[in-house]
Motif scaffolding. Structure first.
Motif, short mmCIF file in Angstrom:
data_model
loop_
_atom_site.label_atom_id
_atom_site.label_comp_id
_atom_site.label_asym_id
_atom_site.label_seq_id
_atom_site.Cartn_x
_atom_site.Cartn_y
_atom_site.Cartn_z
N GLY A 1 -1.43 8.80 11.77
CA GLY A 1 -1.90 8.65 10.51
C GLY A 1 -1.11 7.57 9.90
N THR A 2 -1.32 7.41 8.32
CA THR A 2 -0.59 6.67 7.83
C THR A 2 0.60 7.21 7.01
OG1 THR A 2 -2.08 6.38 6.24
CG2 THR A 2 -2.33 4.74 7.65
N TYR A 3 1.36 6.52 6.09
CA TYR A 3 2.16 7.02 5.42
C TYR A 3 2.30 6.72 3.79
CZ TYR A 3 4.53 7.89 9.64
OH TYR A 3 4.91 8.34 11.19
N ALA B 1 0.99 5.86 -7.68
CA ALA B 1 0.39 5.13 -6.64
C ALA B 1 -0.28 5.83 -5.57
CB ALA B 1 1.39 3.97 -6.03
N LEU B 2 0.23 6.91 -5.19
CA LEU B 2 -0.30 7.64 -4.30
C LEU B 2 -1.62 8.18 -4.91
CD1 LEU B 2 -0.24 9.47 -1.46
CD2 LEU B 2 0.97 10.99 -2.74
N VAL C 1 -2.39 10.74 5.44
CA VAL C 1 -1.35 9.98 4.69
C VAL C 1 -0.10 11.12 4.64
CG1 VAL C 1 -0.34 9.36 2.67
CG2 VAL C 1 -2.64 8.71 3.04
N CYS C 2 1.07 10.80 5.15
CA CYS C 2 2.07 11.55 5.38
C CYS C 2 3.07 11.25 4.46
CB CYS C 2 2.72 11.59 6.77
SG CYS C 2 4.38 12.39 6.91
N ARG D 1 0.85 -1.20 -0.09
CA ARG D 1 -0.02 -0.19 -0.08
C ARG D 1 0.91 1.13 -0.02
NH1 ARG D 1 -4.17 -0.15 4.67
NH2 ARG D 1 -5.08 -1.82 3.26
N CYS D 2 1.95 1.06 0.89
CA CYS D 2 2.53 2.74 1.19
C CYS D 2 3.95 2.61 0.85
CB CYS D 2 2.31 3.16 2.50
SG CYS D 2 3.33 2.26 3.59
#
Lengths: 196, 369
Positions: free
Chosen positions: A99-101, A123-124, A79-80, A56-57
């Motif tokens: 949060g997430t990355y 992808a982001l 998202v960072c 995912r990240c």
């Protein structure tokens, strides 16, 4: 003694290790019990086999998703965006962010042959298109390349309606104004805030 | 702060043909007498390294190492702008340059420049007036960069962003991608480019009268003028917003050419003789006069910036001038407070009368006696 030379040559390819240090490490390993060396060899071999980019990240992950993406307590709507996995470790150490990355895998640097296709910006955009993300925080480095990369990502997300923010720049906490460089002070003045 | 910059002693090791030179320098300066190829120019070049951290002649650091040696080292003690010793060393194997100021290593080379302010005059200066625009852009950038940290920072950022945008124009496989990839460098180019334009325009406006006066004082009877030409500015507008708009407008064209058209990297410091290009209509003597005038402005700018007269490195610059012109140039330098002088000449008879009281040393085969 090719086994010694072979290992020294491999070690010397690591960052920060020259020929002399490589020889010293090699002789040190020779003196160690064989079992300990075997554990080191297995740990190194496992590294490449078990660690892969998070699906995912693009953070480092054991398995399909990384520890952050697997954690249900993390806020998946924020998202960072960082350049490298090591940057995640830095943000995590602060202990503030829930949060997430998203790891870009570098920054735009056309002179080094790194364009948008070499990064995971596409992808982001697809993650954002899913609709669960409310805010994207751009935490690329405050270098020329980092700024250009942040601008690129921001423009890619401009039509999605997601909130895009950039981390603040300024004086380091505990730092002395007297010793800060001019550029930092100028940016700190630009980004000044009303005192509540 | 010292009224002028003074080198008290100088150490040079393995720089070009100078194996090992240790030299005491009197406060008013020194004359170095030596035949061609003995090392006079190399010694002056070594002193200049302490200001710009690289060769005044544009040579690569590795090429300045004495044949077969591991690196070079230059050190000066004395009274400088913000220090008492400055040392620069270059290591060939590690391809690394190390600068020490008052014994402490300077981690960033950008912070290390300018500690020993100096101005270098040589017969090659004719190129400054007679050569292409790049010569005069370099003159502006060196002079303004040494006088202002902000200018130097903008220059480094601008060049870096320009190289990235030019690479981005060529990197993408599809033209549409190149447009997007190039665009992200433009806000930085615009901000730093406008700062360079502001610095250059202010300097030219402030010095134009002095330039014309210097040329006349050196002995030029026809009026000589200087002006900043900005072919990279749309309709002459040099503010950041205009530059950003120009970059955006010319982006498709830039993708086809693979080069950035708008910006201060195409500037020229245009010199004119009665309104006509000095490069075309000027004689060698007139070009040399204009170049001297620019060096006088450089000395004045450094003096104003660091509050002290810079060291004058005179590499036989008066070779083809009569004594009276040389004397007038020296008088103009003197008017602002003449700094310490290091003069290199092939024969003792070549020393202009104004400088005849300076102590003399002989340089032969890289050794000073």
């Amino acid at each position: 003694m090719s086994a010694i030379d072979d290992l020294a040559a491999e070690l010397a390819r690591l960052p920060g290790i020259g020929r002399k240090t490589a020889m010293r490490l090699t002789y040190h390993l020779l003196k160690q019990p064989a079992e300990q060396n075997r554990r080191l060899a297995v740990a190194i071999a496992d590294l490449s086999e078990r660690i892969q980019p998070c699906a995912r990240c693009f953070n480092l992950a054991e398995g399909e998703l990384c520890a952050v993406c697997r954690d249900p307590r993390r806020d998946a709507s924020v998202v960072c965006v960082v350049e490298e996995p090591a940057d995640i470790a830095a943000v995590e150490r602060a202990g503030e962010y829930r949060g997430t990355y998203h790891v870009l895998g570098g920054r735009l640097a056309p002179i080094e042959g790194i364009g948008p296709e070499q990064l995971t910006a596409g992808a982001l955009s697809r993650r954002v298109a899913d609709g669960t993300i409310r805010e994207v925080i751009l935490a690329t480095n405050p270098s020329l390349e980092g700024e250009a990369t942040a601008l690129y990502v921001q423009r890619q997300l401009a039509d999605t309606g997601v909130r895009v923010t950039r981390i603040a720049r300024g004086l380091p906490v505990g730092g002395d104004l007297e010793f800060a460089d001019g550029v930092t002070i100028a940016q700190a003045l630009q980004a000044r805030r009303e005192m509540a | 702060m010292a009224a002028c910059v003074r080198v008290a002693s100088l150490v040079v090791r393995d720089y070009r043909n100078l194996a090992s030179v240790a030299l005491e320098v009197p406060p008013e300066g020194l004359v170095l007498v030596g035949d061609n190829g003995q090392g006079k120019t190399n010694l002056l070049e070594a002193v200049y390294v302490l200001q710009l951290l690289r060769s005044v002649r544009g040579a690569r650091d590795a090429d300045c190492v004495r044949f077969g040696e591991a690196g070079w080292y230059v050190e000066a003690r004395g009274a400088f702008a913000r220090a008492r010793t400055v040392a620069v060393g270059y290591d060939v194997r590690r391809r690394r340059k190390l600068v020490r100021v008052d014994g402490a290593e300077v981690p960033r080379l950008a912070d290390a420049a300018g500690h020993l302010p100096s101005v270098y005059l040589s017969p090659d200066d004719q190129r400054l007036a007679g050569g292409g625009p790049a010569e005069r852009r370099r003159f502006l950038d060196v002079t303004l960069g040494l006088a202002s940290r902000a200018y130097l920072a903008s220059l480094a950022a601008y060049r870096h962003a320009l190289a990235q945008r030019n690479a981005a124009l060529r990197l993408a496989r599809r033209p549409g991608d190149a447009l997007e990839a190039a665009a992200v460098w433009e806000p930085m180019l615009a901000r730093h480019g406008a700062a360079l334009w502001r610095g250059r325009a202010d300097w030219v406006a402030g010095q134009a009268t002095a330039f014309a006066a210097h040329c006349a004082a050196i002995g030029e009877r026809v009026p000589v003028t200087m002006a900043l030409r900005t072919p990279g500015a749309a309709e002459g507008r040099t503010d950041a917003e205009s530059l950003e708009a120009a970059l955006a407008r010319q982006r498709p064209h830039d993708v086809r050419r693979g080069l950035t058209q708008a910006g201060p990297h195409r500037d020229d410091l245009a010199l004119a003789l009665e309104g006509r290009d000095l490069r075309v209509v000027g004689s060698a003597g007139q070009q040399r006069t204009a170049a001297f005038a620019l060096r006088l402005l450089e000395a004045a700018t450094l003096r104003a910036a660091c509050g002290a007269a810079p060291v004058l490195l005179l590499d036989d610059p008066f070779a083809e001038l009569d004594d009276s012109r040389a004397a007038r140039i020296l008088a103009l330098l003197d008017a602002g407070g003449l700094g310490q002088v290091l003069l290199a000449v092939p024969r003792a008879g070549d020393v202009p009368p104004t400088l005849s009281s300076l102590a003399r040393r002989t340089i032969r085969d890289g050794a000073v006696t």
